[in-house]
Motif scaffolding. Structure first.
Motif, PDB file in Angstrom:
ATOM      1  N   ILE A 198      42.116  50.243  30.935  1.00  0.00           N
ATOM      2  CA  ILE A 198      41.619  48.872  31.093  1.00  0.00           C
ATOM      3  C   ILE A 198      41.581  48.278  29.691  1.00  0.00           C
ATOM      4  N   MET A 199      42.569  47.451  29.398  1.00  0.00           N
ATOM      5  CA  MET A 199      42.733  46.913  28.044  1.00  0.00           C
ATOM      6  C   MET A 199      41.799  45.719  27.886  1.00  0.00           C
ATOM      7  N   ASP A 200      40.614  45.954  27.344  1.00  0.00           N
ATOM      8  CA  ASP A 200      39.631  44.866  27.274  1.00  0.00           C
ATOM      9  C   ASP A 200      39.224  44.591  25.832  1.00  0.00           C
ATOM     10  N   GLY A 201      38.827  43.351  25.584  1.00  0.00           N
ATOM     11  CA  GLY A 201      38.281  42.990  24.271  1.00  0.00           C
ATOM     12  C   GLY A 201      39.211  42.159  23.396  1.00  0.00           C
ATOM     13  N   ASN A 202      40.315  41.689  23.948  1.00  0.00           N
ATOM     14  CA  ASN A 202      41.249  40.868  23.156  1.00  0.00           C
ATOM     15  C   ASN A 202      40.590  39.583  22.662  1.00  0.00           C
ATOM     16  N   GLY A 203      39.865  38.931  23.569  1.00  0.00           N
ATOM     17  CA  GLY A 203      39.239  37.654  23.236  1.00  0.00           C
ATOM     18  C   GLY A 203      38.212  37.826  22.120  1.00  0.00           C
ATOM     19  N   ARG A 204      37.360  38.848  22.266  1.00  0.00           N
ATOM     20  CA  ARG A 204      36.330  39.093  21.250  1.00  0.00           C
ATOM     21  C   ARG A 204      36.956  39.461  19.899  1.00  0.00           C
ATOM     22  N   TRP A 205      38.031  40.225  19.953  1.00  0.00           N
ATOM     23  CA  TRP A 205      38.723  40.615  18.713  1.00  0.00           C
ATOM     24  C   TRP A 205      39.142  39.366  17.941  1.00  0.00           C
ATOM     25  N   ALA A 206      39.689  38.404  18.660  1.00  0.00           N
ATOM     26  CA  ALA A 206      40.168  37.175  18.019  1.00  0.00           C
ATOM     27  C   ALA A 206      38.989  36.321  17.551  1.00  0.00           C
ATOM     28  N   GLN A 207      37.995  36.174  18.437  1.00  0.00           N
ATOM     29  CA  GLN A 207      36.868  35.302  18.097  1.00  0.00           C
ATOM     30  C   GLN A 207      36.105  35.794  16.870  1.00  0.00           C
ATOM     31  N   MET A 208      36.004  37.135  16.738  1.00  0.00           N
ATOM     32  CA  MET A 208      35.335  37.707  15.563  1.00  0.00           C
ATOM     33  C   MET A 208      36.033  37.330  14.262  1.00  0.00           C
ATOM     34  N   ARG A 209      37.310  37.013  14.370  1.00  0.00           N
ATOM     35  CA  ARG A 209      38.100  36.670  13.184  1.00  0.00           C
ATOM     36  C   ARG A 209      38.323  35.166  13.055  1.00  0.00           C
ATOM     37  N   GLY A 210      37.641  34.420  13.896  1.00  0.00           N
ATOM     38  CA  GLY A 210      37.813  32.960  13.863  1.00  0.00           C
ATOM     39  C   GLY A 210      39.178  32.521  14.362  1.00  0.00           C
ATOM     40  N   LEU A 211      39.826  33.381  15.152  1.00  0.00           N
ATOM     41  CA  LEU A 211      41.170  33.056  15.669  1.00  0.00           C
ATOM     42  C   LEU A 211      41.064  32.640  17.138  1.00  0.00           C
ATOM     43  N   PRO A 212      42.076  31.939  17.654  1.00  0.00           N
ATOM     44  CA  PRO A 212      42.055  31.606  19.081  1.00  0.00           C
ATOM     45  C   PRO A 212      42.216  32.871  19.929  1.00  0.00           C
ATOM     46  N   ARG A 213      41.664  32.866  21.149  1.00  0.00           N
ATOM     47  CA  ARG A 213      41.688  34.062  22.007  1.00  0.00           C
ATOM     48  C   ARG A 213      43.095  34.613  22.204  1.00  0.00           C
ATOM     49  N   TRP A 214      44.069  33.703  22.300  1.00  0.00           N
ATOM     50  CA  TRP A 214      45.426  34.173  22.584  1.00  0.00           C
ATOM     51  C   TRP A 214      45.977  35.068  21.492  1.00  0.00           C
ATOM     52  N   GLU A 215      45.457  34.880  20.263  1.00  0.00           N
ATOM     53  CA  GLU A 215      45.924  35.736  19.167  1.00  0.00           C
ATOM     54  C   GLU A 215      45.534  37.196  19.459  1.00  0.00           C
ATOM     55  N   GLY A 216      44.383  37.365  20.116  1.00  0.00           N
ATOM     56  CA  GLY A 216      43.954  38.707  20.528  1.00  0.00           C
ATOM     57  C   GLY A 216      44.898  39.266  21.597  1.00  0.00           C
ATOM     58  N   HIS A 217      45.306  38.419  22.524  1.00  0.00           N
ATOM     59  CA  HIS A 217      46.238  38.880  23.566  1.00  0.00           C
ATOM     60  C   HIS A 217      47.573  39.281  22.937  1.00  0.00           C
ATOM     61  N   ARG A 218      48.000  38.475  21.951  1.00  0.00           N
ATOM     62  CA  ARG A 218      49.279  38.764  21.303  1.00  0.00           C
ATOM     63  C   ARG A 218      49.216  40.132  20.597  1.00  0.00           C
ATOM     64  N   ARG A 219      48.115  40.364  19.888  1.00  0.00           N
ATOM     65  CA  ARG A 219      47.956  41.657  19.212  1.00  0.00           C
ATOM     66  C   ARG A 219      47.857  42.787  20.236  1.00  0.00           C
ATOM     67  N   GLY A 220      47.224  42.484  21.344  1.00  0.00           N
ATOM     68  CA  GLY A 220      47.044  43.482  22.394  1.00  0.00           C
ATOM     69  C   GLY A 220      48.380  43.979  22.933  1.00  0.00           C
ATOM     70  N   VAL A 221      49.308  43.070  23.100  1.00  0.00           N
ATOM     71  CA  VAL A 221      50.630  43.432  23.618  1.00  0.00           C
ATOM     72  C   VAL A 221      51.311  44.446  22.685  1.00  0.00           C
ATOM     73  N   GLU A 222      51.123  44.245  21.384  1.00  0.00           N
ATOM     74  CA  GLU A 222      51.725  45.169  20.403  1.00  0.00           C
ATOM     75  C   GLU A 222      51.248  46.610  20.633  1.00  0.00           C
ATOM     76  N   ARG A 223      49.981  46.737  21.016  1.00  0.00           N
ATOM     77  CA  ARG A 223      49.406  48.074  21.219  1.00  0.00           C
ATOM     78  C   ARG A 223      50.034  48.809  22.394  1.00  0.00           C
ATOM     79  N   VAL A 224      50.470  48.057  23.384  1.00  0.00           N
ATOM     80  CA  VAL A 224      51.020  48.675  24.590  1.00  0.00           C
ATOM     81  C   VAL A 224      52.227  49.539  24.229  1.00  0.00           C
ATOM     82  N   ARG A 225      53.080  48.996  23.376  1.00  0.00           N
ATOM     83  CA  ARG A 225      54.290  49.723  22.986  1.00  0.00           C
ATOM     84  C   ARG A 225      53.926  51.054  22.323  1.00  0.00           C
ATOM     85  N   GLU A 226      52.949  50.983  21.411  1.00  0.00           N
ATOM     86  CA  GLU A 226      52.529  52.168  20.655  1.00  0.00           C
ATOM     87  C   GLU A 226      51.941  53.248  21.585  1.00  0.00           C
TER      88      GLU A 226
END
Ligand code: IPE
Ligand code: IPE
Ligand code: MG
Length: 235
Positions: A11-39
């Motif tokens: 259950i890949m959770d926490g993308n939104g919080r990851w971005a918000q903690m960095r002052g970034l838009p939520r989608w930036e967290g989703h974008r980073r999240g996708v990178e993790r899937v490959r790994e």
């Protein structure tokens, strides 16, 4: 690895919080999240895991703001288009579970094309739960049973298993959830009857191969009894 571990679900959770903690838009967290899937798929192949399931988007997630939903669908589309070659090269069979009737046609076409083109891949099955909810999956399986006029007295676990989206896939041995939340959020509710759980505070965009391996090692230490008693227990 000693214990049998065929299927790990995440259950890949926490993308939104990851971005918000960095002052970034939520989608930036989703974008980073996708990178993790490959790994993580790569790590799972190394560990000889047969099936890896990712909870990517729940039916309830359709209720998020329209803009966020659009961005997630767009990321999904781009990810599948970009990864197809990699799937083929690495032997990754892509399967989608979830309710196809809610998915925009353009996205569904790409999903089904990826499924078709990777059918022969044998290294690992990467299942993506998209527009998925466990209760919806069970409801659809009941509809199928009625439509197929299955004799009510013949219905057993095997028949239900064969009617679910996960037909033919073993139940998850281990379910990992990132971001500190300790709930299933409608994920694989039938299939998780005897799953082990691994909860971590790490937010999904920070979840690495090392932590994945740690979760697997933690699973290896556990004793699963399935309602019986340990074979080493004296009676
Ligand atoms: C998980 O991250 C991804 C999806 C549900 C699509 P979230 O978007 O739920 O991130 P948080 O939980 O708000 O931090
Ligand atoms: C569950 O995460 C769904 C996915 C990871 C795709 P949510 O963020 O939607 O779950 P809740 O709302 O915290 O239960
Ligand atoms: Mg969340």
């Amino acid at each position: 690895m000693s214990k049998v571990l065929k299927h790990v679900a995440i259950i890949m959770d926490g993308n939104g919080r990851w971005a918000q903690m960095r002052g970034l838009p939520r989608w930036e967290g989703h974008r980073r999240g996708v990178e993790r899937v490959r790994e993580i798929i790569k790590a799972a192949i190394k560990l000889k895991i047969e099936v890896l399931t990712f909870y990517a988007f729940s039916i309830e997630n359709w209720q998020r703001p329209k803009k966020e939903v659009e961005i997630i669908m767009d990321l999904l589309k781009k990810h599948l288009q970009r990864e197809l070659n990699n799937f083929l090269l690495q032997g990754i069979r892509f399967i989608m579970i979830g309710n196809r009737s809610f998915i925009p046609k353009e996205i569904l076409d790409i999903i089904e094309k990826t499924e078709r083109e990777t059918t022969h891949c044998r290294e690992i099955i990467a299942q993506f739960a998209i527009s998925y909810s466990g209760r919806d999956e069970i409801i659809r399986s009941i509809s199928k049973a009625i439509r197929q006029k299955i004799d009510p007295d013949k219905i057993d676990e095997n028949i239900i298993n064969s009617l679910l989206d996960t037909a033919g896939i073993p139940d998850p041995d281990l379910i990992i959830r990132t971001s500190g939340e300790q709930r299933l959020s409608n994920f694989l509710i039938w299939q998780s009857a005897y799953s082990e759980f691994y909860f971590t505070q790490t937010l999904w965009p920070d979840f690495t191969e090392d932590e994945f391996t740690e979760a697997i090692l933690d699973f290896q230490k556990r004793q699963r009894r399935f309602g019986k008693i340990s074979e080493f227990t004296r009676t």
